[in-house]
Every structure is written in C-alpha cells, then in structure tokens.
Design an enzyme around this catalytic site. Structure first.
Site, PDB file in Angstrom:
ATOM      1  N   LYS A  36     -98.225 -87.804 105.954  1.00 38.53           N
ATOM      2  CA  LYS A  36     -97.728 -88.802 105.421  1.00 38.53           C
ATOM      3  C   LYS A  36     -96.146 -88.589 104.412  1.00 38.53           C
ATOM      4  O   LYS A  36     -95.470 -89.450 104.218  1.00 38.53           O
ATOM      5  CB  LYS A  36     -98.550 -89.717 104.395  1.00 38.53           C
ATOM      6  CG  LYS A  36     -99.600 -90.274 105.398  1.00 38.53           C
ATOM      7  CD  LYS A  36    -100.419 -91.486 104.627  1.00 38.53           C
ATOM      8  CE  LYS A  36    -101.298 -92.182 105.616  1.00 38.53           C
ATOM      9  NZ  LYS A  36    -102.285 -93.300 104.983  1.00 38.53           N
ATOM     10  N   LYS A  67    -102.327 -91.351 117.861  1.00 38.44           N
ATOM     11  CA  LYS A  67    -103.618 -92.289 117.444  1.00 38.44           C
ATOM     12  C   LYS A  67    -102.890 -93.689 117.225  1.00 38.44           C
ATOM     13  O   LYS A  67    -101.774 -93.720 116.377  1.00 38.44           O
ATOM     14  CB  LYS A  67    -104.567 -92.000 116.491  1.00 38.44           C
ATOM     15  CG  LYS A  67    -103.944 -92.249 114.872  1.00 38.44           C
ATOM     16  CD  LYS A  67    -105.230 -91.980 113.951  1.00 38.44           C
ATOM     17  CE  LYS A  67    -104.790 -92.502 112.716  1.00 38.44           C
ATOM     18  NZ  LYS A  67    -105.558 -93.901 112.423  1.00 38.44           N
ATOM     19  N   LYS A  93    -102.396 -98.439 112.031  1.00 35.74           N
ATOM     20  CA  LYS A  93    -101.571 -99.501 111.327  1.00 35.74           C
ATOM     21  C   LYS A  93    -100.214 -99.416 110.771  1.00 35.74           C
ATOM     22  O   LYS A  93     -99.361-100.079 110.775  1.00 35.74           O
ATOM     23  CB  LYS A  93    -102.419 -99.860 109.856  1.00 35.74           C
ATOM     24  CG  LYS A  93    -103.642-100.394 110.222  1.00 35.74           C
ATOM     25  CD  LYS A  93    -104.280-100.997 108.936  1.00 35.74           C
ATOM     26  CE  LYS A  93    -105.677-100.737 108.735  1.00 35.74           C
ATOM     27  NZ  LYS A  93    -105.840 -99.615 107.756  1.00 35.74           N
TER      28      LYS A  93
HETATM   29  P1  ATP Z   1    -103.108 -96.446 108.004  1.00 33.41           P
HETATM   30  O1  ATP Z   1    -102.167 -95.985 109.207  1.00 33.41           O
HETATM   31  O2  ATP Z   1    -102.852 -97.080 107.139  1.00 33.41           O
HETATM   32  O3  ATP Z   1    -103.647 -94.895 107.572  1.00 33.41           O
HETATM   33  P2  ATP Z   1    -105.357 -96.623 110.077  1.00 33.41           P
HETATM   34  O4  ATP Z   1    -104.798 -97.370 111.281  1.00 33.41           O
HETATM   35  O5  ATP Z   1    -105.421 -95.043 110.230  1.00 33.41           O
HETATM   36  O6  ATP Z   1    -104.241 -96.955 109.039  1.00 33.41           O
HETATM   37  P3  ATP Z   1    -107.357 -96.582 108.037  1.00 33.41           P
HETATM   38  O7  ATP Z   1    -107.632 -97.756 107.228  1.00 33.41           O
HETATM   39  O8  ATP Z   1    -106.875 -95.473 107.650  1.00 33.41           O
HETATM   40  O9  ATP Z   1    -106.611 -97.231 109.462  1.00 33.41           O
HETATM   41  O10 ATP Z   1    -108.637 -96.172 108.938  1.00 33.41           O
HETATM   42  C1  ATP Z   1    -110.005 -97.207 108.722  1.00 33.41           C
HETATM   43  C2  ATP Z   1    -110.818 -96.381 109.959  1.00 33.41           C
HETATM   44  O11 ATP Z   1    -110.293 -96.699 111.259  1.00 33.41           O
HETATM   45  C3  ATP Z   1    -111.231 -94.916 109.593  1.00 33.41           C
HETATM   46  O12 ATP Z   1    -112.383 -94.671 110.093  1.00 33.41           O
HETATM   47  C4  ATP Z   1    -110.215 -94.227 110.709  1.00 33.41           C
HETATM   48  O13 ATP Z   1    -111.053 -93.178 111.162  1.00 33.41           O
HETATM   49  C5  ATP Z   1    -110.520 -95.360 111.861  1.00 33.41           C
HETATM   50  N1  ATP Z   1    -109.523 -95.284 112.978  1.00 33.41           N
HETATM   51  C6  ATP Z   1    -108.081 -95.388 112.597  1.00 33.41           C
HETATM   52  N2  ATP Z   1    -107.278 -95.475 113.652  1.00 33.41           N
HETATM   53  C7  ATP Z   1    -108.130 -95.373 114.714  1.00 33.41           C
HETATM   54  C8  ATP Z   1    -107.929 -95.001 116.065  1.00 33.41           C
HETATM   55  N3  ATP Z   1    -106.855 -95.088 116.606  1.00 33.41           N
HETATM   56  N4  ATP Z   1    -108.913 -94.756 116.831  1.00 33.41           N
HETATM   57  C9  ATP Z   1    -110.355 -94.824 116.229  1.00 33.41           C
HETATM   58  N5  ATP Z   1    -110.506 -95.046 115.050  1.00 33.41           N
HETATM   59  C10 ATP Z   1    -109.417 -95.259 114.057  1.00 33.41           C
HETATM   60 MG    MG Z   2    -105.472 -93.755 108.156  1.00 37.91          MG
END
Ligand code: ATP
Ligand code: MG
Length: 332
Positions: free
Chosen positions: A112, A195, A198
């Site tokens: 990040k 992956k 968001k």
């Molecule tokens: P950011 O990009 O803001 O970090 P994020 O999409 O990674 O957002 P988080 O809020 O960090 O989402 O993670 C929330 C949950 O979703 C965590 O348990 C994470 O492991 C899971 N998660 C996030 N992205 C994925 C994905 N692509 N596939 C499966 N699980 C995911």
């Molecule tokens: Mg994340």
C-alpha cells in the site's frame, strides 16, 4: 462458545464478490458455533486517503450489507470500530511491544505504501496491523476468519499476544487464523492474477454487491480470458477462465469439475452468461435487503448502538486487565 472476530473496511461504496465469497458468506454459518463479533473497521479505513462524508455513508452501507447477507444482530455482535474506544487504547499499549523492524516486514504495508507514495504513506498505515491485533485480542477471540492476504497480520497478532502474556502475565487468548480456502479467493476480472479488491485501480474487474444487474453482466461478459477457447481449470496458464469457473463453482455449490463439465462443450460466452445469472441470483436479494435497511436509518442506528454497547462491555473487561498489568489506573 469460543469467540470469533472479523471485520471489513468501509473503504468503498459497496462490498464486492471477493468480500462476499471469501468472508461474508462464511461468517453467516459461523454464527451458530461461535460468539461471533463482526465489526466495520472505520478506523482502519482512514489509513489511506478518504472523504469524511463518504466514509460515514460507507460505514452504514457496509453494516447494512452484513445484515443483508445474513449476519443476525441478535445472534452476533455487530458494531462500528470507532464506537468502542478500547480498540485505540489497546493499540497504543500493543504498539509499545511491537518491534519497528517487525512492523516493517508487513507486506500489506509495503504494497500500500508503494501504491500511495511516500507523501501519502502515514504512520497510521504503518501501525494498521497493530490496531488489527487490538481488534482481535480485546475480545479474546479464539478464531479469526480471514482471507490469505491477512495471514501475516494474524501471525503478528499471535506474536504480540504471546509476548504480552510472557512479559506481563497471562492476559490474552492467542488466536488461530481461520484462513479461507484458496477456492474462496476471487480474482479481478480484468487482471485475473491479482485479487479482486475495493481499492483496485480499474473498476472493470470488480463485481459490487450493490451494482445494477446490467453493469455486473457487462463486466462479466468483458472478463479477460485467453485465446485457446477451451473451458478447463488451470490457474497457471488460464487464470481468467479458472477464476470464472471458481466463482461459478462457489455460487452454485457444485465442484469445479462439475462446472467444467457443464460448460465444456460451449464457448466462453456461455460460461459467462451462466455466471452472470448465478451472480445476479446471489446479489439481487442482498441488494434488496440492503436498500430496505438503508431506508430506515433510525433502525440501523439502533442496531449499531446496541452492538457497540455489547462490544464495549466485553472490550472494557480486557482493557481493564491490560491496564492493571502494565501499571495504569483503571480505564475510563
Ligand atoms: P481494500 O482494498 O480496501 O483493502 P479489500 O477488498 O481487500 O479492501 P478488506 O476490507 O481489506 O477488503 O477485507 C475484508 C475481507 O474480505 C477480508 O477477510 C479479506 O481477506 C476478504 N477479501 C478481500 N478481497 C478478497 C478476494 N478477492 N477474495 C476473497 N476474499 C477477499
Ligand atoms: Mg484488504
């Protein structure tokens, strides 16, 4: 019942398919076997650039999506992190037993900080994993269901718990990560080796729970595949198609082999069409319930206030003990 803690950042206007498959859908059945604590971690969300008005809105939307997907606020404790001051209070104590080098090895920070650049990389982003450790240890959680991307943070949490316990006396339960299977990982539709996230740079590879059916279908139809035209699971040489097959398998409850056999004769177009239907069947009821919850802000506020009250009570029990052990007066 053992305690379980998990959370998500309100860092976007909607949760995405990865959050649903990798986290939320697994949280729902776990409510039966655990005292489950589900948090919207808004204090984590301010470690990267954000807007206050949208943070406020996103926090509510995220909480509504938890409930819409099946988190029952009567069964589980559902709350917003910033409503329970003990998270930040415990984080401070834990930060003083965290090595600078130890924190510097966290790969999420490296990723990040590289993405945001030196001027936007804050001390808050650096100490993110310590706040996450506080989230978990405050509730004496035995289990933390997360995606593979969070494994290193849970390892740090375990180390901090053990270190505190050995230095100040037995205080924390040392949590076990409950890492979701690789099949629960969803990749970006445009960049199927990264992956789904968001905070992805491009929007086209992201399937949001709250997006319009048309938008979602278009994104699926435009998903990156490959040139050989064969429907076959092979993460190495066919990441795009393998991702589509994985998603279809998880959402239909059939095995990868079954899904592959089902679409084997046709082209990628048929697979994508079938997938679009599966995704809509999953998203539509969640979208509907989310909108219903958001239409009654007072009720949502009441649910979150009640959750915060219950969380606060548990958290203060732990913080009290921590303050006692390190020689602070009782927390207020
Ligand atoms: P950011 O990009 O803001 O970090 P994020 O999409 O990674 O957002 P988080 O809020 O960090 O989402 O993670 C929330 C949950 O979703 C965590 O348990 C994470 O492991 C899971 N998660 C996030 N992205 C994925 C994905 N692509 N596939 C499966 N699980 C995911
Ligand atoms: Mg994340």
């Amino acid at each position: 019942k053992p305690v379980l803690f998990s959370g998500m950042q309100p860092s976007a206007d909607s949760l995405h398919l990865g959050n649903f498959v990798g986290a939320l859908s697994n949280w729902v059945p776990m409510q039966e076997d655990f005292t489950a604590i589900y948090c919207v971690v808004d204090q984590h969300a301010i470690t990267v650039p954000f807007e206050p008005a949208s943070l406020r809105e996103r926090t509510r939307v995220t909480a509504a999506q938890y409930i819409a997907a099946g988190i029952d606020p009567e069964k589980s404790i559902l709350f917003v992190q910033s409503a329970v001051p003990a998270h930040a209070q415990l984080q401070w104590v834990l930060s003083t037993i965290t090595g600078f080098g130890e924190a510097s090895r966290m790969t999420q920070f490296k990723d990040k900080s590289q993405r945001y650049g030196a001027d936007t990389t804050t001390v808050g982003l650096f100490t993110y994993p310590v706040l996450m450790a506080a989230d978990i240890l405050l509730y004496q959680a035995a289990s933390v269901p997360v995606g593979e991307d969070q494994r290193q943070h849970i390892e740090l949490t375990r180390n901090l718990a053990e270190r505190f316990n050995s230095r100040f006396g037995d205080t924390f339960v040392v949590p076990e990560p409950h890492i979701m299977k690789e099949t629960a990982k969803v990749y970006d539709l445009q960049n199927p080796t990264a992956k789904m996230s968001k905070s992805a740079e491009s929007d086209a590879g992201l399937l949001r729970l709250l997006d319009d059916e048309k938008v979602t279908r278009k994104k699926i139809m435009r998903a990156v595949t490959d040139a050989d035209g064969e429907i076959r699971f092979d993460r190495e040489s066919k990441p795009g198609v393998s991702n589509l097959l994985t998603i279809a398998s998880v959402l239909s409850g059939s095995s990868i082999d079954e899904v592959t056999a089902q679409y084997a004769g046709g082209g990628y177009g048929d697979l994508k069409k079938g997938l679009a239907e599966l995704v809509e069947a999953t998203f539509a009821p969640i979208r509907e319930r989310t909108n219903k919850l958001l239409a009654d802000p007072a009720e949502l506020d009441r649910i979150l206030a009640r959750g915060a009250e219950r969380a606060n009570e548990l958290a203060l029990g732990t913080l009290d003990e921590v303050y006692e052990r390190v020689g602070f007066p009782k927390p207020v």
